[in-house]
Design a protein around this motif. Structure first.
Motif, PDB file in Angstrom:
ATOM      1  N   GLY A  44       0.910  -1.159   0.074  1.00 23.67           N
ATOM      2  CA  GLY A  44      -0.093   0.104  -0.049  1.00 23.67           C
ATOM      3  C   GLY A  44       0.925   1.416  -0.030  1.00 23.67           C
ATOM      4  N   GLY A  47       4.087   0.696   2.387  1.00 24.50           N
ATOM      5  CA  GLY A  47       5.077  -0.180   1.767  1.00 24.50           C
ATOM      6  C   GLY A  47       5.706   0.218   0.552  1.00 24.50           C
ATOM      7  N   ALA A  67      -2.011  -9.729  -1.898  1.00 25.55           N
ATOM      8  CA  ALA A  67      -3.100  -9.775  -2.754  1.00 25.55           C
ATOM      9  C   ALA A  67      -2.300 -10.093  -4.168  1.00 25.55           C
ATOM     10  N   GLY A  71      -1.576  -1.841  -3.924  1.00 24.31           N
ATOM     11  CA  GLY A  71      -2.751  -0.918  -3.570  1.00 24.31           C
ATOM     12  C   GLY A  71      -3.402  -0.727  -2.567  1.00 24.31           C
ATOM     13  N   GLY A  72      -3.980  -1.811  -1.728  1.00 29.98           N
ATOM     14  CA  GLY A  72      -4.423  -1.884  -0.541  1.00 29.98           C
ATOM     15  C   GLY A  72      -5.473  -1.023  -0.280  1.00 29.98           C
ATOM     16  N   LEU A  76      -8.254   2.481  -2.637  1.00 35.30           N
ATOM     17  CA  LEU A  76      -9.652   2.713  -2.346  1.00 35.30           C
ATOM     18  C   LEU A  76      -9.914   3.903  -1.805  1.00 35.30           C
ATOM     19  N   SER A  77      -8.737   4.811  -1.093  1.00 41.51           N
ATOM     20  CA  SER A  77      -9.095   5.723  -0.383  1.00 41.51           C
ATOM     21  C   SER A  77      -9.412   7.168  -1.278  1.00 41.51           C
ATOM     22  N   GLN A  78      -9.900   8.090  -0.702  1.00 45.70           N
ATOM     23  CA  GLN A  78     -10.254   9.348  -1.325  1.00 45.70           C
ATOM     24  C   GLN A  78      -9.205  10.149  -1.801  1.00 45.70           C
ATOM     25  N   ALA A 248       4.065  -3.264   6.753  1.00 46.02           N
ATOM     26  CA  ALA A 248       3.392  -2.422   6.013  1.00 46.02           C
ATOM     27  C   ALA A 248       2.124  -2.917   5.559  1.00 46.02           C
ATOM     28  N   LEU A 273     -13.935   0.655   7.023  1.00 44.47           N
ATOM     29  CA  LEU A 273     -13.480   1.108   5.835  1.00 44.47           C
ATOM     30  C   LEU A 273     -12.253   0.213   5.585  1.00 44.47           C
ATOM     31  N   GLU A 275     -10.039  -3.067   2.819  1.00 49.86           N
ATOM     32  CA  GLU A 275     -10.376  -4.174   1.969  1.00 49.86           C
ATOM     33  C   GLU A 275      -9.900  -5.307   2.421  1.00 49.86           C
ATOM     34  N   ASN A 278      -7.389  -6.083   4.995  1.00 47.00           N
ATOM     35  CA  ASN A 278      -6.984  -5.317   6.188  1.00 47.00           C
ATOM     36  C   ASN A 278      -7.775  -6.055   7.323  1.00 47.00           C
ATOM     37  N   LEU A 481      -2.886   8.749   5.101  1.00 46.55           N
ATOM     38  CA  LEU A 481      -2.107   8.533   3.969  1.00 46.55           C
ATOM     39  C   LEU A 481      -0.798   9.356   4.151  1.00 46.55           C
TER      40      LEU A 481
HETATM   41  C1  LIG Z   1     -12.781   4.197   1.390  1.00 44.60           C
HETATM   42  C2  LIG Z   1     -11.664   4.807   2.071  1.00 44.60           C
HETATM   43  C3  LIG Z   1     -11.143   5.996   2.020  1.00 44.60           C
HETATM   44  C4  LIG Z   1     -10.273   6.490   2.693  1.00 44.60           C
HETATM   45  N1  LIG Z   1      -9.652   7.912   2.432  1.00 44.60           N
HETATM   46  C5  LIG Z   1      -8.824   8.363   2.992  1.00 44.60           C
HETATM   47  C6  LIG Z   1      -8.096   9.443   2.792  1.00 44.60           C
HETATM   48  O1  LIG Z   1      -8.678  10.310   2.149  1.00 44.60           O
HETATM   49  N2  LIG Z   1      -7.041  10.205   3.338  1.00 44.60           N
HETATM   50  C7  LIG Z   1      -6.203   9.355   4.364  1.00 44.60           C
HETATM   51  O2  LIG Z   1      -5.412   9.681   4.903  1.00 44.60           O
HETATM   52  N3  LIG Z   1      -6.530   8.130   4.677  1.00 44.60           N
HETATM   53  C8  LIG Z   1      -7.983   7.603   3.881  1.00 44.60           C
HETATM   54  N4  LIG Z   1      -8.357   6.303   4.353  1.00 44.60           N
HETATM   55  C9  LIG Z   1      -7.440   5.470   5.099  1.00 44.60           C
HETATM   56  C10 LIG Z   1      -6.280   5.111   4.284  1.00 44.60           C
HETATM   57  O3  LIG Z   1      -6.498   4.550   3.164  1.00 44.60           O
HETATM   58  C11 LIG Z   1      -5.455   4.085   5.090  1.00 44.60           C
HETATM   59  O4  LIG Z   1      -5.180   4.106   6.296  1.00 44.60           O
HETATM   60  C12 LIG Z   1      -3.998   3.750   4.423  1.00 44.60           C
HETATM   61  O5  LIG Z   1      -4.026   3.608   3.019  1.00 44.60           O
HETATM   62  C13 LIG Z   1      -3.276   2.509   4.916  1.00 44.60           C
HETATM   63  O6  LIG Z   1      -1.970   2.236   4.096  1.00 44.60           O
HETATM   64  P1  LIG Z   1      -1.029   1.168   4.221  1.00 44.60           P
HETATM   65  O7  LIG Z   1      -0.136   1.294   3.270  1.00 44.60           O
HETATM   66  O8  LIG Z   1      -0.896   1.129   5.787  1.00 44.60           O
HETATM   67  O9  LIG Z   1      -2.056  -0.027   4.262  1.00 44.60           O
HETATM   68  P2  LIG Z   1      -2.922  -0.655   2.934  1.00 44.60           P
HETATM   69  O10 LIG Z   1      -2.945   0.185   1.856  1.00 44.60           O
HETATM   70  O11 LIG Z   1      -4.058  -1.367   3.194  1.00 44.60           O
HETATM   71  O12 LIG Z   1      -1.769  -1.890   2.117  1.00 44.60           O
HETATM   72  C14 LIG Z   1      -1.525  -3.007   3.071  1.00 44.60           C
HETATM   73  C15 LIG Z   1      -1.177  -3.967   1.996  1.00 44.60           C
HETATM   74  O13 LIG Z   1      -0.566  -4.914   2.753  1.00 44.60           O
HETATM   75  C16 LIG Z   1      -0.941  -6.215   2.243  1.00 44.60           C
HETATM   76  N5  LIG Z   1      -0.802  -7.256   3.168  1.00 44.60           N
HETATM   77  C17 LIG Z   1      -1.528  -7.544   4.359  1.00 44.60           C
HETATM   78  N6  LIG Z   1      -1.268  -8.579   4.900  1.00 44.60           N
HETATM   79  C18 LIG Z   1      -0.296  -8.858   4.399  1.00 44.60           C
HETATM   80  C19 LIG Z   1       0.790 -10.163   4.591  1.00 44.60           C
HETATM   81  N7  LIG Z   1       0.407 -11.033   5.594  1.00 44.60           N
HETATM   82  N8  LIG Z   1       1.507 -10.578   3.701  1.00 44.60           N
HETATM   83  C20 LIG Z   1       1.877  -9.482   2.726  1.00 44.60           C
HETATM   84  N9  LIG Z   1       1.020  -8.558   2.298  1.00 44.60           N
HETATM   85  C21 LIG Z   1      -0.047  -8.202   3.144  1.00 44.60           C
HETATM   86  C22 LIG Z   1      -2.391  -5.843   1.607  1.00 44.60           C
HETATM   87  O14 LIG Z   1      -2.834  -6.682   0.749  1.00 44.60           O
HETATM   88  C23 LIG Z   1      -2.406  -4.207   1.156  1.00 44.60           C
HETATM   89  O15 LIG Z   1      -1.956  -4.370  -0.067  1.00 44.60           O
HETATM   90  C24 LIG Z   1      -9.519   5.788   3.701  1.00 44.60           C
HETATM   91  C25 LIG Z   1      -9.797   4.360   3.590  1.00 44.60           C
HETATM   92  C26 LIG Z   1     -10.760   3.762   2.873  1.00 44.60           C
HETATM   93  C27 LIG Z   1     -10.944   2.369   2.838  1.00 44.60           C
END
Ligand SMILES: Cc1cc2nc3c(=O)[nH]c(=O)nc-3n(C[C@H](O)[C@H](O)[C@H](O)COP(=O)(O)OP(=O)(O)OC[C@H]3O[C@@H](n4cnc5c(N)ncnc54)[C@H](O)[C@@H]3O)c2cc1C
Length: 501
Positions: A44, A47, A67, A71-72, A76-78, A248, A273, A275, A278, A481
């Motif tokens: 995501g 990472g 996945a 993207g994670g 999907l986020s805004q 991550a 919220l 996918e 999560n 984000l």
């Molecule tokens: C609809 C929606 C709208 C949002 N809007 C906003 C916004 O506008 N602004 C904002 O700041 N936040 C927003 N958020 C929150 C924000 O999107 C998330 O908190 C942020 O994207 C998290 O980023 P991340 O990289 O930590 O996780 P993610 O983007 O979820 O990525 C994590 C990745 O890790 C992978 N993964 C999980 N487990 C494992 C494993 N065991 N082994 C290998 N890979 C694994 C997953 O498949 C995923 O691809 C929104 C969330 C949603 C759902």
């Protein structure tokens, strides 16, 4: 246009619990299938940011993504990033800001004791903006100046926090800091941002293995994390990390076991919220090696009363007919305070002049009323309670200010019959929420134990870690984000530096 934001979640019925095993001893690893300096779990925003920074610093990087593509939740986020301190967009839109003003606001609104991280976040914010833009993440030089939850009309900046809310407007100069990635029709800003970022990951030829589910960490005899166990196509293997593993893996929003304990109200009635991946895998992996957890009850929920922004001129009352919050607060702060009312019940009271249907939240229209006593009776409130609230409110406004909650003068008007009521209670509306707690880390992304020492070789970033804002009272849209990307980069850079020592 709203559909993406409000439909993109998985209900609690779909919640899954990740398969995570206890830490594996490096002595038990017969063979490493692959080796890299920095191994990153999840692609995501956190990472991807860690990967780019680590490889650019000269480390050999490997990303393992469960996945079939990166993207994670980020995709999907805004696509709102809470950034400030005087970014190019803020300057172009005429907002004066500085790292110090940003810090002053965030220091006032948050209760975090991680002051060093807060400073790093504010002082690094302009550079973080430039970094994202250089990757090709588009931010238009145009501000949206009304109250909105997000925009899809092309503007690159809007207010997404409590900057203009009392007492913060007196403690720091208000500035819009919600940097909105330009979405395109039904395509969210998060999708646009991650397309650019993942495009750069590919262009810079960072090795990524998809459908690779990390199910355990590997530790040496000294407790250092030296690799991971990964399951791909039903086959388990081990990947060695010479200098660091970065967790991550995203939030635990979809993990009912964790959320029902930590946030029972929203777990029962709200809509998480995220996918399907999560499910808290990052949190669970951290737990296996003793990483501390912070702020696990924290969440931000939203079923905003605005837009239309005129609804802010109404009043919000609890089941006793009493106001409990200024109606112009950030929508997450509103939800936070509603959750703390008896039975998490609240009503939005409007009059004819400002009547409109809230665009978000599926709030229930109760009825229109000619008199306050009819309204009290229909809402089951104590006799005279709402009448007193309205009399006090109208009286204060006649005197020129909201003496009780200091709602900004922009939103003050006396309310006159006929009235209209929407129910905005947590159990009766659609409150979408995300967790803010998670693994403890320092400003370089090192995963911390309860005693504050770092677990050697282990880093964490993004939504599997605790946020700077602990709950909806403190949060501003975009902090997830922005923090995930900024601290993800720092984790990647630190892990890469370890490869050189
Ligand atoms: C609809 C929606 C709208 C949002 N809007 C906003 C916004 O506008 N602004 C904002 O700041 N936040 C927003 N958020 C929150 C924000 O999107 C998330 O908190 C942020 O994207 C998290 O980023 P991340 O990289 O930590 O996780 P993610 O983007 O979820 O990525 C994590 C990745 O890790 C992978 N993964 C999980 N487990 C494992 C494993 N065991 N082994 C290998 N890979 C694994 C997953 O498949 C995923 O691809 C929104 C969330 C949603 C759902």
């Amino acid at each position: 246009m709203d559909a993406l934001y409000y439909d993109v979640h998985t209900s609690n019925e779909g919640a899954v619990v990740p398969i995570i095993e206890g830490p594996v001893s490096a002595d038990d690893v017969a063979e490493w299938s692959r080796t890299a300096d920095v191994v990153i779990i999840g692609l995501g925003i956190a990472g991807a940011s860690a990967a780019l920074e680590a490889q650019r610093a000269g480390a050999e990087v490997l990303v393992l993504e469960r996945a079939s593509a990166g993207g994670g939740a980020s995709a999907l986020s805004q696509g709102q990033f809470y950034l400030g301190g005087g970014t190019a967009v803020q300057q172009a839109c005429g907002y004066e800001d500085s790292p110090e003003e940003m810090y002053r606001f965030l220091r006032a609104v948050t209760t975090t004791d991680e002051d060093d991280k807060l400073r790093v976040f504010c002082e690094g914010s302009v550079e973080q903006f430039d970094w994202l833009e250089e990757l090709g993440v588009p931010f238009a030089r145009e501000a949206y100046r009304q109250k909105a939850v997000y925009t899809r009309t092309g503007e690159g900046l809007l207010s997404t926090g409590n900057e203009k809310v009392w007492p913060f407007r007196e403690q720091a100069r208000p500035a819009a800091r919600g940097h909105q990635v330009s979405g395109d029709g039904d395509i969210s800003g998060g999708h646009v941002a991650m397309t650019a970022i993942l495009g750069r990951v590919a262009q810079e030829q960072i090795p990524v293995v998809c459908e690779a589910n990390v199910i355990a960490l590997v530790q040496d005899n000294g407790g250092r994390v030296v690799g991971v166990k990964v399951r791909k196509d039903g086959v388990d293997s081990y990947v060695q990390a010479r200098s660091g593993v970065v967790l991550a893996a995203g939030s635990f929003n979809l993990n009912d076991d964790v959320t029902s304990v930590n946030m029972p109200l929203f777990s029962a009635y709200g809509k998480p919220l995220g996918e399907p991946t999560n499910d808290g895998a990052g949190l669970m992996l951290g737990r296996t090696v003793g990483v501390a957890e912070r702020g696990m009850h924290g969440l931000v929920a939203t079923a905003s009363i605005y837009p239309p922004e005129d609804l802010i001129k109404g009043i919000v009352v609890n089941a006793q007919g009493r106001r409990f919050v200024a109606e112009d607060v950030y929508h997450g702060r509103m939800a936070h305070h509603i959750a703390r009312q008896p039975d998490a019940k609240a009503f939005l009271i409007l009059d004819e002049e400002i009547f409109g249907y809230p665009k978000h939240g599926s709030h229930t229209f109760i009825d229109a009323f000619e008199t306050v006593s009819e309204m009290e009776a229909a809402l089951g409130m104590p006799d005279g309670a709402l009448a007193q609230t309205l009399a006090e409110y109208n009286g204060n406004i006649a005197d020129g200010a909201d003496a009780e909650f200091h709602k900004h003068a922009d939103w003050l008007k006396q309310l006159q019959p006929p009235y209209a009521v929407f129910e905005i209670s947590i159990p009766r509306s659609d409150y979408h929420w995300m967790s803010l707690g998670g693994l403890a880390t320092d400003a370089d992304g090192r995963a911390l134990r309860e005693d504050g020492t770092a677990v050697p070789g282990l880093y964490a970033a993004g939504a599997c870690t605790s946020h700077l804002a602990q709950d909806g009272d403190e949060y501003a849209s975009g902090m997830s984000l922005a923090g995930g990307s900024l601290f993800g980069r720092r984790a990647g850079a630190h892990a890469a530096a370890m490869a050189r020592v």
